[in-house]
Design a protein around this motif. Structure first.
Motif, PDB file in Angstrom:
ATOM      1  N   THR A   2       0.819  -1.211   0.000  1.00 22.10           N
ATOM      2  CA  THR A   2       0.000   0.000   0.000  1.00 22.10           C
ATOM      3  C   THR A   2       0.854   1.263   0.000  1.00 22.10           C
ATOM      4  O   THR A   2       1.856   1.349   0.713  1.00 22.10           O
ATOM      5  CB  THR A   2      -0.916   0.022   1.237  1.00 22.10           C
ATOM      6  OG1 THR A   2      -1.752  -1.131   1.214  1.00 22.10           O
ATOM      7  CG2 THR A   2      -1.765   1.278   1.258  1.00 22.10           C
ATOM      8  N   ARG A   3       0.435   2.226  -0.820  1.00 21.78           N
ATOM      9  CA  ARG A   3       1.045   3.563  -0.810  1.00 21.78           C
ATOM     10  C   ARG A   3      -0.047   4.564  -0.421  1.00 21.78           C
ATOM     11  O   ARG A   3      -1.019   4.753  -1.168  1.00 21.78           O
ATOM     12  CB  ARG A   3       1.631   3.904  -2.180  1.00 21.78           C
ATOM     13  CG  ARG A   3       2.879   3.098  -2.516  1.00 21.78           C
ATOM     14  CD  ARG A   3       3.398   3.400  -3.912  1.00 21.78           C
ATOM     15  NE  ARG A   3       3.808   4.801  -4.081  1.00 21.78           N
ATOM     16  CZ  ARG A   3       4.989   5.284  -3.710  1.00 21.78           C
ATOM     17  NH1 ARG A   3       5.872   4.497  -3.109  1.00 21.78           N
ATOM     18  NH2 ARG A   3       5.291   6.546  -3.932  1.00 21.78           N
ATOM     19  N   GLY A   5      -1.189   8.366   0.477  1.00 21.96           N
ATOM     20  CA  GLY A   5      -0.903   9.796   0.459  1.00 21.96           C
ATOM     21  C   GLY A   5      -1.497  10.441   1.695  1.00 21.96           C
ATOM     22  O   GLY A   5      -2.627  10.135   2.089  1.00 21.96           O
ATOM     23  N   LEU A 105       0.018  12.974  -5.583  1.00 20.76           N
ATOM     24  CA  LEU A 105      -0.570  12.248  -6.709  1.00 20.76           C
ATOM     25  C   LEU A 105       0.489  11.899  -7.752  1.00 20.76           C
ATOM     26  O   LEU A 105       0.478  10.809  -8.326  1.00 20.76           O
ATOM     27  CB  LEU A 105      -1.689  13.078  -7.335  1.00 20.76           C
ATOM     28  CG  LEU A 105      -2.957  13.261  -6.491  1.00 20.76           C
ATOM     29  CD1 LEU A 105      -3.896  14.269  -7.144  1.00 20.76           C
ATOM     30  CD2 LEU A 105      -3.678  11.926  -6.297  1.00 20.76           C
ATOM     31  N   ASP A 106       1.418  12.824  -8.007  1.00 22.11           N
ATOM     32  CA  ASP A 106       2.495  12.569  -8.967  1.00 22.11           C
ATOM     33  C   ASP A 106       3.362  11.382  -8.529  1.00 22.11           C
ATOM     34  O   ASP A 106       3.908  10.663  -9.364  1.00 22.11           O
ATOM     35  CB  ASP A 106       3.379  13.811  -9.123  1.00 22.11           C
ATOM     36  CG  ASP A 106       2.716  14.901  -9.949  1.00 22.11           C
ATOM     37  OD1 ASP A 106       1.723  14.594 -10.646  1.00 22.11           O
ATOM     38  OD2 ASP A 106       3.177  16.058  -9.891  1.00 22.11           O
ATOM     39  N   ALA A 107       3.471  11.197  -7.208  1.00 22.07           N
ATOM     40  CA  ALA A 107       4.294  10.104  -6.682  1.00 22.07           C
ATOM     41  C   ALA A 107       3.602   8.755  -6.786  1.00 22.07           C
ATOM     42  O   ALA A 107       4.245   7.706  -6.617  1.00 22.07           O
ATOM     43  CB  ALA A 107       4.670  10.393  -5.226  1.00 22.07           C
ATOM     44  N   GLY A 108       2.289   8.762  -7.037  1.00 20.23           N
ATOM     45  CA  GLY A 108       1.538   7.533  -7.168  1.00 20.23           C
ATOM     46  C   GLY A 108       1.125   6.955  -5.835  1.00 20.23           C
ATOM     47  O   GLY A 108       1.959   6.438  -5.096  1.00 20.23           O
ATOM     48  N   VAL A 109      -0.165   7.081  -5.490  1.00 20.92           N
ATOM     49  CA  VAL A 109      -0.685   6.553  -4.229  1.00 20.92           C
ATOM     50  C   VAL A 109      -2.016   5.858  -4.476  1.00 20.92           C
ATOM     51  O   VAL A 109      -2.677   6.074  -5.495  1.00 20.92           O
ATOM     52  CB  VAL A 109      -0.866   7.678  -3.173  1.00 20.92           C
ATOM     53  CG1 VAL A 109       0.467   8.261  -2.762  1.00 20.92           C
ATOM     54  CG2 VAL A 109      -1.808   8.765  -3.672  1.00 20.92           C
ATOM     55  N   ASP A 110      -2.412   5.029  -3.516  1.00 20.55           N
ATOM     56  CA  ASP A 110      -3.682   4.310  -3.615  1.00 20.55           C
ATOM     57  C   ASP A 110      -4.844   5.099  -3.027  1.00 20.55           C
ATOM     58  O   ASP A 110      -6.004   4.835  -3.356  1.00 20.55           O
ATOM     59  CB  ASP A 110      -3.571   2.975  -2.874  1.00 20.55           C
ATOM     60  CG  ASP A 110      -2.459   2.107  -3.421  1.00 20.55           C
ATOM     61  OD1 ASP A 110      -2.478   1.810  -4.635  1.00 20.55           O
ATOM     62  OD2 ASP A 110      -1.551   1.747  -2.643  1.00 20.55           O
ATOM     63  N   SER A 133      -7.469  12.649 -11.885  1.00 18.24           N
ATOM     64  CA  SER A 133      -7.123  11.420 -11.184  1.00 18.24           C
ATOM     65  C   SER A 133      -8.377  10.709 -10.691  1.00 18.24           C
ATOM     66  O   SER A 133      -9.380  11.341 -10.349  1.00 18.24           O
ATOM     67  CB  SER A 133      -6.212  11.739  -9.989  1.00 18.24           C
ATOM     68  OG  SER A 133      -5.973  10.590  -9.203  1.00 18.24           O
ATOM     69  N   THR A 135      -7.969   8.645  -8.097  1.00 18.45           N
ATOM     70  CA  THR A 135      -7.538   8.256  -6.759  1.00 18.45           C
ATOM     71  C   THR A 135      -8.592   8.658  -5.733  1.00 18.45           C
ATOM     72  O   THR A 135      -9.022   9.812  -5.704  1.00 18.45           O
ATOM     73  CB  THR A 135      -6.206   8.929  -6.402  1.00 18.45           C
ATOM     74  OG1 THR A 135      -5.233   8.608  -7.394  1.00 18.45           O
ATOM     75  CG2 THR A 135      -5.713   8.470  -5.044  1.00 18.45           C
TER      76      THR A 135
END
Length: 359
Positions: A2-3, A5, A105-110, A133, A135
């Protein structure tokens, strides 16, 4: 793996206990009145609950005071992607929130989990929608205004939901005009529709409709006791009781009254504490559609105030209760919160009451 934010509005909720009904544009005055930040502790509580279920997760966040400090205090190792110019002693801005969310968001999260109120929710939602997005987002409640259907019921609930959710649905983000709110008018506006985890631990949106409450007011007023201090919470139902007692109520504030005299009108936590004498009754009505009796829009009724009361009376129309499964509390005192849970008698008419559970 899991990532998550994670972004914190460190000034969210500071205006609540000092009677400002919000912090938008009022941070300096809140501090002059002695307000203390509540968002950092709530952020840490949420992350502790999250890491308890996802200890190996990556938490992508902004540098202190916008998230990384709370993650470290909770035992995590944050991945920092944004650093605000503000520090713990200065004011961050909505622009900082937006920039942090964009970097996250640019870093990529769930999931984007934020700590704040409706204003912060709007900032987060606008960035998510602007960049296209899908997300989902989830709020940790820390602001004064928390009407949107995107918040966990408590900080710990939000952390648990962030770690365990497996489905999302569209939910509304609403905000109200704080200037009008301070004058006693709730003026709500739909700001965005976003994807939010689906669970009972995420609150519904606030219903602004008002049921028939004349019999509730009349019935309650009949039982007023001489020599007792009454602390009347905000809202139309309680305001009708005050009108029945010929009190010039503050519609969205907290008033203190005893033996026919208004001791405090639209009071802060300190003003309320200074004015109350035993015996004391706190009178509140749940927020329609959500069920909160403490922790939403009435932060002046703090644990210190509630600890001075020997009675808590809850009032509501049958129509309001029909739409609620439970009542809820979200206060910064775990022991007191637990003591408030259980079955609560609610006055629903001139002579009638109903039992409903507080969770």
């Amino acid at each position: 793996m899991t990532r998550l934010g994670f972004v914190v509005n460190p000034i969210a909720g500071m205006g609540g206990r000092v009677g400002l009904k919000g912090t938008d544009g009022m941070v300096a005055e809140a501090r002059e009145r002695g307000a203390e930040p509540r968002a950092p502790d709530r952020a840490r509580e949420a992350i502790e609950a999250f890491l308890g279920r996802e200890p190996d997760a990556t938490i992508v966040t902004a540098e202190a005071p916008m998230g990384a400090d709370a993650v470290r205090e909770a035992g995590g190792d944050p991945q920092v992607v944004y650093s605000p110019e503000a520090d713990a002693y200065t004011e961050t801005s909505s622009q900082d929130t937006s920039a942090a969310v964009e970097a996250i968001l640019d870093a990529g999260v769930d999931l984007v989990c934020f700590v704040g109120g409706d204003g912060t929710a709007v900032d987060v939602a606008e960035v998510i929608n602007a960049v296209g997005s899908d997300t989902p987002m989830l709020g940790v409640p820390a602001g004064v205004k928390i009407y949107s259907a995107v918040f966990g019921v408590t900080p710990a609930d939000a952390g648990r939901v962030a770690a365990t959710f497996d489905d999302v649905e569209p939910r509304e983000v609403n905000d109200i005009d704080e200037a009008a709110y301070r004058e006693g008018t709730v003026r709500s506006e739909l700001k965005a529709v976003v994807r939010v985890p689906v669970t009972r631990s995420v609150q519904s949106g606030k219903q602004l409709a008002r049921g028939t409450i004349d019999t509730v007011a009349a019935g309650y007023a009949r039982g007023i006791e001489d020599g007792r201090t009454y602390v009347f919470g905000p809202g139309g139902t309680v305001g009708s009781i005050e009108s029945e007692l010929d009190i010039d109520a503050s519609p969205l504030g907290v008033d203190v009254w005893r033996d026919g005299s208004v001791l405090v009108r639209d009071g802060s936590e300190d003003e309320i504490l200074e004015s109350i004498e035993s015996p004391t009754t706190v009178v509140v009505s749940p927020i329609g559609g959500q069920g909160f009796i403490f922790g939403r829009g009435n932060h002046q009724l703090s644990p210190a105030v509630l600890g001075r009361a020997d009675e808590i009376d809850v009032v509501a129309s049958d129509e309001k209760l029909d739409a609620l499964d439970v009542l809820r509390v979200d206060i910064d005192d775990a022991e007191l919160a637990e003591s408030l849970r259980g079955w609560q008698e609610v006055r629903t008419g001139r002579f009638t009451t109903r039992l409903i559970k507080v969770e």
